[in-house]
Enzyme design. Structure first.
Site, PDB file in Angstrom:
ATOM      1  CE  LYS A  96      -4.208  -1.725   0.329  1.00 33.64           C
ATOM      2  NZ  LYS A  96      -5.266  -1.682  -0.950  1.00 33.64           N
ATOM      3  CD  GLU A 118      -9.932   4.002   1.023  1.00 34.78           C
ATOM      4  OE1 GLU A 118      -9.847   5.301   0.629  1.00 34.78           O
ATOM      5  OE2 GLU A 118      -9.153   3.227   0.207  1.00 34.78           O
ATOM      6  CB  SER A 388       0.111  -8.094  -0.986  1.00 35.91           C
ATOM      7  OG  SER A 388      -1.091  -8.819  -0.302  1.00 35.91           O
TER       8      SER A 388
END
Lengths: 404, 266
Positions: A96, A118, A388
């Site tokens: 991210k 968010e 991830s």
């Protein structure tokens, strides 16, 4: 070498990926989207901007992330050689951060002083809070109260990083509702505020921009696998909530037709009982619809009300999926499957014990599919799994699920 | 009384009538199915005599342009089983009760898609609706629905906001039928203490580009605010404040009448 953004023919000028995508937002936001499209286009053609992004990825995030050969797991499964793209080793614990830094730099360039975001699992919230601390931007993160309860460590991280975490108690109290609130904030404060959306979702240009900022994953993986194995992988497996880590690793390989893409959705408690977030697996409830500004597959009632989803992993607990994934599904560039909560938990433990890596529950879905696929393949074949994120945030969930 | 033909001419006539009476048109918003089907019908019937047009909300689970008041009302309506089909039945029933003012169906795009665009437009016309307000459907995305609505003789209403630049104003005025919905503030629906001071300049900017009626909504909570807006624009939309005031059909009627009188007294 400074990263280049790969040019492809989707989306078109209006943000369409075939029949999907677009800009289904209130009029108030349309000028902001126009401004963002223009600023983004200028930024990625500005060598200074790209050099700054690249420097931060190397010296702050710690890129390139390694491609680790999972030897014991490969041996144990007795099939394909499994390589892990180690986004879990990034600063702040997941892929991210790549997109968060890219967009935060862009927001700064646009003169925005305030960021809203968010978060579901909290990884995007942490990535955004991290980028905002680094660049000196005000940061507000919306998070569903259900997710706040199950991802406490990330809530603490965001607060320590100076972000304000605003609980969202409407609707299903998860990612979907956090996005509603973030959009409402953005619509109210659009003059000063950039909405730092964390996945390949939302109105154009977000699905394209987030894909591009995440494409560094695939660019590196491609170079790494060619350097180490002398050939392209046969298969790439990634989990798909909104789908940013998957699109990030797929993108650089999209023209390599021999490379098979597999996206793994959250099967939750199983497709039959309806408690899941496997949009592509359950066409009884997932139909083409519009949610959060984009047209894609959406889990909905016959009346068009958005359904509540379920997954053990907060980051996959979302009723829609990125529009480019919908296109990839239609044109069969990627195959989509799912792993249940139980399978993800088992894969989580397997990776801990065979490789000494504690994966995020989201990424564990990709590992679960790898465990199914690898034994069917030959030992000279290669699977790359996009790992991830790391699983530190999930310890409480896993401990209680496993009764440890 | 001659039979009414529903559609955009009906809308246009409502604004013309208001203009002839030298008042801005009053368009209250109320959520269909809130707090329950029967009370909702009673409230809408009670406010209709004081209204020039009605904006009726079709509930959606994720109303991202709405503030807490309308969110809560649509949530309750959904829990009561107020589907899109039920909303259309309710419009039909309002017409049977003798409500004749134009009815704008306000709802988000996904339920329209789920119903089927063509089916929704024809069912809405048959039920007695005149037009549609879809806050997450800018002209760029309206393509097919715009054609269907036009063929039905109805109006698909577009928005402009204080953030709209000249090119947005050009685009929207080019497509607009019936009226243009001007958002008074950057933000979501809901009553506010004060109205944005540069609203007048915003209305003027749009006024220079088009002759179509301009109705202002978002954040108008009191008769005094309604009167202020009524001096600037052709129509005044009041939603959240009405929902907050609508403890009973009588209370809703009293509040709407107070808005009506404030507009007339200007």
């Amino acid at each position: 070498m400074v990263m280049q953004i790969k040019k492809v023919n989707v989306p078109d000028e209006r943000g369409k990926f075939g029949p999907y995508g677009g800009q289904f937002v209130p009029e108030t936001l349309m000028p902001a989207l126009d401004e963002l499209i223009q600023a983004y286009d200028e930024a990625i053609h500005d060598p200074e901007f790209m050099a700054e992004f690249d420097t931060l990825l190397r010296t702050y995030v710690g890129r390139p992330s390694p491609l680790s050969h999972a030897k014991r797991l490969s041996q144990q499964l007795g099939g394909a050689q499994i390589y892990l793209k180690r986004e879990d080793l990034n600063h702040s614990g997941a892929h991210k951060i790549n997109n968060a830094l890219g967009q935060a730099l862009l927001a700064q360039r646009m003169g925005k002083t305030r960021i809203v975001a968010e978060t579901g699992a909290g990884q995007h919230g942490v990535g955004t809070a991290t980028a905002c601390a680094l660049l000196g931007l005000e940061c507000v993160v919306y998070m569903g109260t259900v997710d706040i309860a199950r991802q406490q460590p990330n809530v603490y991280r965001m607060k320590l990083l100076g972000a304000e975490v605003r609980p969202v108690s409407s609707g299903s109290q998860t990612l979907k509702d956090a996005i509603n609130e973030a959009i409402r904030d953005w619509v109210t404060n659009v003059e000063t505020t950039h909405y730092l959306l964390g996945s390949v979702l939302g109105p154009h240009p977000y699905p394209m921009m987030v894909r591009d900022f995440q494409s560094v994953i695939g660019v590196e993986a491609r170079e790494q696998v060619l350097a180490e194995c002398g050939r392209l992988p046969d298969m790439i497996i990634a989990c798909v909530g909104g789908g940013s880590n998957a699109m990030g690793i797929f993108h650089a390989f999209r023209d390599d037709e021999s490379v098979q893409f597999v996206g793994v959705e959250a099967g939750g408690e199983g497709i039959e009982n309806g408690r899941h977030a496997a949009r592509f697996a359950d066409m009884n409830v997932a139909r083409i619809g519009v949610l959060h500004g984009t047209k894609s597959y959406v889990m909905q009632t016959p009346d068009g009300q958005i359904m509540e989803t379920h997954s053990i992993s907060a980051g996959l607990d979302y009723p829609s999926v990125g529009p480019e994934h919908a296109l990839f599904r239609d044109n069969e560039r990627a195959g989509y499957t799912y792993a249940t909560d139980e399978e993800a938990l088992a894969a989580f433990q397997t990776l801990c014990r065979t490789e000494g890596i504690i994966p995020a529950l989201e990424s564990s879905h990709a590992v679960a599919e790898t465990i199914k696929q690898a034994p069917k393949m030959r030992p000279d074949q290669i699977i790359i799994v996009n790992l991830s994120g790391r699983g530190d945030k999930d310890l409480n969930t896993v401990m209680s699920a496993l009764d440890l | 009384m001659s039979e009414i033909r529903y559609g955009r001419d009906h809308i246009t006539a409502a604004f013309q009538n208001a203009r002839q009476s030298q008042t801005a048109a009053l368009m209250p918003y109320f959520t269909l199915g809130y707090p329950d089907r029967q009370t909702s019908l009673d409230i809408i019937t009670a406010i209709a005599p004081y209204s020039d047009l009605l904006e009726l909300g079709v509930p959606f689970s994720d109303p991202l342009a709405d503030g807490p008041t309308i969110q809560r009302s649509t949530q309750i309506a959904l829990e009561n089983g107020t589907t899109t089909a039920v909303c259309l039945e309710m419009v039909r029933e309002l017409r049977q009760r003798g409500v004749t003012v134009p009815i704008m169906l306000m709802g988000y795009y996904n339920p329209v898609l789920a119903y089927g665009e063509a089916g929704y437009v024809s069912a809405a016309l048959a039920a007695g609706a005149d037009g549609f307000i879809i806050p997450d459907l800018p002209p760029e995305e309206a393509g097919e629905l715009e054609v269907l609505v036009n063929e039905a003789g109805m109006a698909l209403i577009y928005f402009l906001a204080p953030t709209s630049n000249e090119s947005r104003i050009q685009l929207v005025t080019q497509w607009a039928r019936g009226f243009i919905y001007l958002v008074s503030v950057t933000g979501v629906t809901g009553a506010r203490q004060a109205i944005q001071t540069d609203l007048s300049a915003f209305v003027q900017r749009v006024r220079q580009a088009t002759d179509i009626p301009l109705a202002v909504g978002f954040g108008i909570g009191t008769p005094r605010q309604a009167a202020q807006i009524g001096q600037l624009a052709d129509g005044v939309i009041v939603g959240s404040a009405l929902i907050n005031a609508a403890d009973s059909p009588q209370a809703a009627a009293d509040f709407t009448r107070s808005l009506r009188e404030a507009l007339r007294d200007v």
